[in-house]
Design a protein around this motif. Structure first.
Motif, PDB file in Angstrom:
ATOM      1  N   SER A  52     -17.349  16.617 -38.799  1.00 34.91           N
ATOM      2  CA  SER A  52     -18.277  17.190 -39.724  1.00 34.91           C
ATOM      3  C   SER A  52     -18.185  16.403 -41.001  1.00 34.91           C
ATOM      4  O   SER A  52     -19.305  15.783 -41.839  1.00 34.91           O
ATOM      5  CB  SER A  52     -18.599  18.354 -39.922  1.00 34.91           C
ATOM      6  N   CYS A  53     -17.033  16.282 -41.403  1.00 35.82           N
ATOM      7  CA  CYS A  53     -16.556  15.694 -42.734  1.00 35.82           C
ATOM      8  C   CYS A  53     -16.845  14.147 -42.738  1.00 35.82           C
ATOM      9  O   CYS A  53     -17.219  13.535 -43.391  1.00 35.82           O
ATOM     10  CB  CYS A  53     -15.185  15.786 -43.075  1.00 35.82           C
ATOM     11  N   PHE A  54     -16.665  13.437 -41.597  1.00 38.74           N
ATOM     12  CA  PHE A  54     -16.768  12.050 -41.437  1.00 38.74           C
ATOM     13  C   PHE A  54     -18.397  11.727 -41.392  1.00 38.74           C
ATOM     14  O   PHE A  54     -18.884  10.952 -41.893  1.00 38.74           O
ATOM     15  CB  PHE A  54     -16.031  11.456 -40.364  1.00 38.74           C
ATOM     16  N   ALA A  55     -18.989  12.732 -40.699  1.00 37.10           N
ATOM     17  CA  ALA A  55     -20.554  12.685 -40.848  1.00 37.10           C
ATOM     18  C   ALA A  55     -21.096  12.621 -42.135  1.00 37.10           C
ATOM     19  O   ALA A  55     -22.174  12.076 -42.286  1.00 37.10           O
ATOM     20  CB  ALA A  55     -21.382  13.646 -39.710  1.00 37.10           C
ATOM     21  N   LEU A  56     -20.724  13.586 -42.681  1.00 33.36           N
ATOM     22  CA  LEU A  56     -21.145  13.932 -44.015  1.00 33.36           C
ATOM     23  C   LEU A  56     -20.983  12.791 -45.095  1.00 33.36           C
ATOM     24  O   LEU A  56     -21.591  12.044 -45.773  1.00 33.36           O
ATOM     25  CB  LEU A  56     -20.456  15.061 -44.818  1.00 33.36           C
ATOM     26  N   ALA A  57     -19.650  11.969 -44.779  1.00 32.80           N
ATOM     27  CA  ALA A  57     -19.119  10.839 -45.709  1.00 32.80           C
ATOM     28  C   ALA A  57     -20.053   9.692 -45.343  1.00 32.80           C
ATOM     29  O   ALA A  57     -20.490   9.105 -46.072  1.00 32.80           O
ATOM     30  CB  ALA A  57     -17.736  10.562 -45.235  1.00 32.80           C
ATOM     31  N   MET A  58     -20.432   9.567 -43.996  1.00 36.17           N
ATOM     32  CA  MET A  58     -21.348   8.386 -43.505  1.00 36.17           C
ATOM     33  C   MET A  58     -22.642   8.631 -44.059  1.00 36.17           C
ATOM     34  O   MET A  58     -23.269   7.714 -44.699  1.00 36.17           O
ATOM     35  CB  MET A  58     -21.614   8.565 -42.098  1.00 36.17           C
ATOM     36  N   ALA A  59     -23.219   9.924 -44.064  1.00 30.20           N
ATOM     37  CA  ALA A  59     -24.508  10.051 -44.904  1.00 30.20           C
ATOM     38  C   ALA A  59     -24.627   9.994 -46.082  1.00 30.20           C
ATOM     39  O   ALA A  59     -25.315   9.099 -47.018  1.00 30.20           O
ATOM     40  CB  ALA A  59     -24.849  11.696 -44.533  1.00 30.20           C
ATOM     41  N   TYR A  60     -23.400  10.359 -46.979  1.00 29.68           N
ATOM     42  CA  TYR A  60     -23.262  10.079 -48.450  1.00 29.68           C
ATOM     43  C   TYR A  60     -23.298   8.499 -48.862  1.00 29.68           C
ATOM     44  O   TYR A  60     -24.130   8.112 -49.716  1.00 29.68           O
ATOM     45  CB  TYR A  60     -21.777  10.841 -48.820  1.00 29.68           C
ATOM     46  N   VAL A  61     -22.505   7.727 -48.034  1.00 27.54           N
ATOM     47  CA  VAL A  61     -22.260   6.261 -48.213  1.00 27.54           C
ATOM     48  C   VAL A  61     -23.826   5.883 -47.951  1.00 27.54           C
ATOM     49  O   VAL A  61     -24.126   4.786 -48.850  1.00 27.54           O
ATOM     50  CB  VAL A  61     -21.186   5.725 -47.303  1.00 27.54           C
ATOM     51  N   ALA A  62     -24.211   6.090 -46.834  1.00 30.43           N
ATOM     52  CA  ALA A  62     -25.729   5.418 -46.435  1.00 30.43           C
ATOM     53  C   ALA A  62     -26.739   5.952 -47.577  1.00 30.43           C
ATOM     54  O   ALA A  62     -27.386   5.110 -48.020  1.00 30.43           O
ATOM     55  CB  ALA A  62     -26.170   5.870 -45.411  1.00 30.43           C
ATOM     56  N   ALA A  63     -26.651   7.085 -48.284  1.00 25.50           N
ATOM     57  CA  ALA A  63     -27.817   7.524 -49.129  1.00 25.50           C
ATOM     58  C   ALA A  63     -27.340   6.794 -50.528  1.00 25.50           C
ATOM     59  O   ALA A  63     -28.402   6.361 -51.218  1.00 25.50           O
ATOM     60  CB  ALA A  63     -27.531   8.992 -49.402  1.00 25.50           C
ATOM     61  N   ARG A  64     -26.284   6.575 -50.735  1.00 20.75           N
ATOM     62  CA  ARG A  64     -25.724   5.975 -52.260  1.00 20.75           C
ATOM     63  C   ARG A  64     -26.383   4.397 -52.061  1.00 20.75           C
ATOM     64  O   ARG A  64     -26.710   3.791 -53.023  1.00 20.75           O
ATOM     65  CB  ARG A  64     -24.377   5.859 -52.258  1.00 20.75           C
ATOM     66  N   ARG A  65     -26.509   3.947 -50.616  1.00 17.38           N
ATOM     67  CA  ARG A  65     -26.773   2.520 -50.540  1.00 17.38           C
ATOM     68  C   ARG A  65     -28.543   2.322 -50.257  1.00 17.38           C
ATOM     69  O   ARG A  65     -28.650   1.255 -49.941  1.00 17.38           O
ATOM     70  CB  ARG A  65     -26.002   1.633 -49.359  1.00 17.38           C
ATOM     71  N   GLY A  66     -29.241   3.366 -50.366  1.00 16.94           N
ATOM     72  CA  GLY A  66     -30.469   3.484 -49.993  1.00 16.94           C
ATOM     73  C   GLY A  66     -30.849   3.291 -48.526  1.00 16.94           C
ATOM     74  O   GLY A  66     -32.017   2.804 -48.264  1.00 16.94           O
ATOM     75  N   ILE A  67     -29.884   3.669 -47.508  1.00 12.97           N
ATOM     76  CA  ILE A  67     -30.055   3.313 -46.124  1.00 12.97           C
ATOM     77  C   ILE A  67     -30.469   4.587 -45.540  1.00 12.97           C
ATOM     78  O   ILE A  67     -29.636   5.843 -45.767  1.00 12.97           O
ATOM     79  CB  ILE A  67     -28.622   2.778 -45.811  1.00 12.97           C
ATOM     80  N   THR A  68     -31.439   4.688 -44.668  1.00 10.60           N
ATOM     81  CA  THR A  68     -31.582   5.778 -43.800  1.00 10.60           C
ATOM     82  C   THR A  68     -30.879   5.696 -42.293  1.00 10.60           C
ATOM     83  O   THR A  68     -30.821   4.702 -41.702  1.00 10.60           O
ATOM     84  CB  THR A  68     -33.184   5.822 -43.676  1.00 10.60           C
ATOM     85  N   LEU A  69     -30.305   6.814 -41.933  1.00 10.48           N
ATOM     86  CA  LEU A  69     -29.521   6.811 -40.835  1.00 10.48           C
ATOM     87  C   LEU A  69     -30.346   7.440 -39.756  1.00 10.48           C
ATOM     88  O   LEU A  69     -30.785   8.637 -40.047  1.00 10.48           O
ATOM     89  CB  LEU A  69     -28.129   7.354 -40.940  1.00 10.48           C
ATOM     90  N   ASP A  70     -30.544   7.096 -38.592  1.00 14.20           N
ATOM     91  CA  ASP A  70     -31.355   7.623 -37.721  1.00 14.20           C
ATOM     92  C   ASP A  70     -30.475   8.134 -36.697  1.00 14.20           C
ATOM     93  O   ASP A  70     -29.704   7.731 -35.926  1.00 14.20           O
ATOM     94  CB  ASP A  70     -32.102   6.426 -36.876  1.00 14.20           C
ATOM     95  N   GLY A  71     -30.433   9.734 -36.322  1.00 16.78           N
ATOM     96  CA  GLY A  71     -30.035  10.385 -35.359  1.00 16.78           C
ATOM     97  C   GLY A  71     -28.426  10.088 -35.555  1.00 16.78           C
ATOM     98  O   GLY A  71     -27.758   9.944 -34.511  1.00 16.78           O
ATOM     99  N   LEU A  72     -27.608  10.253 -36.810  1.00 15.48           N
ATOM    100  CA  LEU A  72     -26.388  10.002 -36.808  1.00 15.48           C
ATOM    101  C   LEU A  72     -25.523  11.238 -36.114  1.00 15.48           C
ATOM    102  O   LEU A  72     -25.953  12.352 -36.101  1.00 15.48           O
ATOM    103  CB  LEU A  72     -25.579  10.050 -38.269  1.00 15.48           C
ATOM    104  N   LYS A  73     -24.612  11.025 -35.361  1.00 21.08           N
ATOM    105  CA  LYS A  73     -23.790  11.891 -34.533  1.00 21.08           C
ATOM    106  C   LYS A  73     -22.252  11.436 -34.651  1.00 21.08           C
ATOM    107  O   LYS A  73     -22.044  10.157 -34.394  1.00 21.08           O
ATOM    108  CB  LYS A  73     -24.040  11.907 -32.872  1.00 21.08           C
ATOM    109  N   VAL A  74     -21.384  12.379 -34.967  1.00 21.86           N
ATOM    110  CA  VAL A  74     -20.086  11.871 -34.684  1.00 21.86           C
ATOM    111  C   VAL A  74     -19.494  12.797 -33.670  1.00 21.86           C
ATOM    112  O   VAL A  74     -19.482  13.991 -33.722  1.00 21.86           O
ATOM    113  CB  VAL A  74     -19.116  12.076 -36.143  1.00 21.86           C
ATOM    114  N   THR A  75     -18.796  12.348 -32.728  1.00 24.06           N
ATOM    115  CA  THR A  75     -18.050  12.918 -31.501  1.00 24.06           C
ATOM    116  C   THR A  75     -16.644  13.054 -31.829  1.00 24.06           C
ATOM    117  O   THR A  75     -16.010  11.675 -32.014  1.00 24.06           O
ATOM    118  CB  THR A  75     -18.504  12.407 -30.123  1.00 24.06           C
ATOM    119  N   GLY A  76     -15.985  14.076 -31.509  1.00 20.26           N
ATOM    120  CA  GLY A  76     -14.387  13.991 -31.792  1.00 20.26           C
ATOM    121  C   GLY A  76     -13.736  14.382 -30.592  1.00 20.26           C
ATOM    122  O   GLY A  76     -14.128  15.505 -29.830  1.00 20.26           O
TER     123      GLY A  76
END
Length: 129
Positions: A52-76
């Motif tokens: 969950s932390c890594f998914a939120l970090a990915m989403a944060y970085v993407a948003a800061r760059r104006g990138i929309t992520l489609d169906g982001l999923k992180v499996t551990g």
């Protein structure tokens, strides 16, 4: 430095309830390990924290760059070795192009508190109150 506190109370058997940030999380072991299987195992919560932390970090970085992520999923996946994980693997998938994800991962790695903590373990102390 800011502290973060959670509290866990044992409720009998192999079950406990953790209060974190105003939320309660039931933690239990499967029946095969003496629990009642009414909540995730502690090790599942460790993996959930990492994913969950890594998914939120990915989403944060993407948003800061104006990138929309489609169906982001992180499996551990945690590989047990006795009473610990010998290895934890995270897999990131999305409908977004792989090249986009590859650009985001380094900054997400830098920002993710949980994976940074696992890579550089903190001092752990246990005190009796």
């Amino acid at each position: 430095m800011t502290d973060r506190t959670v509290e866990t109370r044992w409720t009998g058997g192999m079950r406990a309830v953790t209060t974190a940030g105003g939320f309660e999380v039931v933690v239990d072991e499967p029946e095969t390990a003496g629990g009642t299987d009414t909540g995730p195992q502690p090790t599942d919560l460790l993996l959930a924290s990492a994913t969950s932390c890594f998914a939120l970090a990915m989403a944060y970085v993407a948003a800061r760059r104006g990138i929309t992520l489609d169906g982001l999923k992180v499996t551990g996946v945690g590989a047990y070795d006795g009473p610990r994980f010998a290895r934890i693997s995270l897999s990131v998938t999305s409908g977004s192009p792989r090249s986009v994800l590859e650009q985001l991962v380094p900054d997400a790695e830098r920002l993710c508190y949980v994976t940074n903590t696992l890579r550089r373990p903190p001092d752990l102390t246990i005190e009796l109150g």
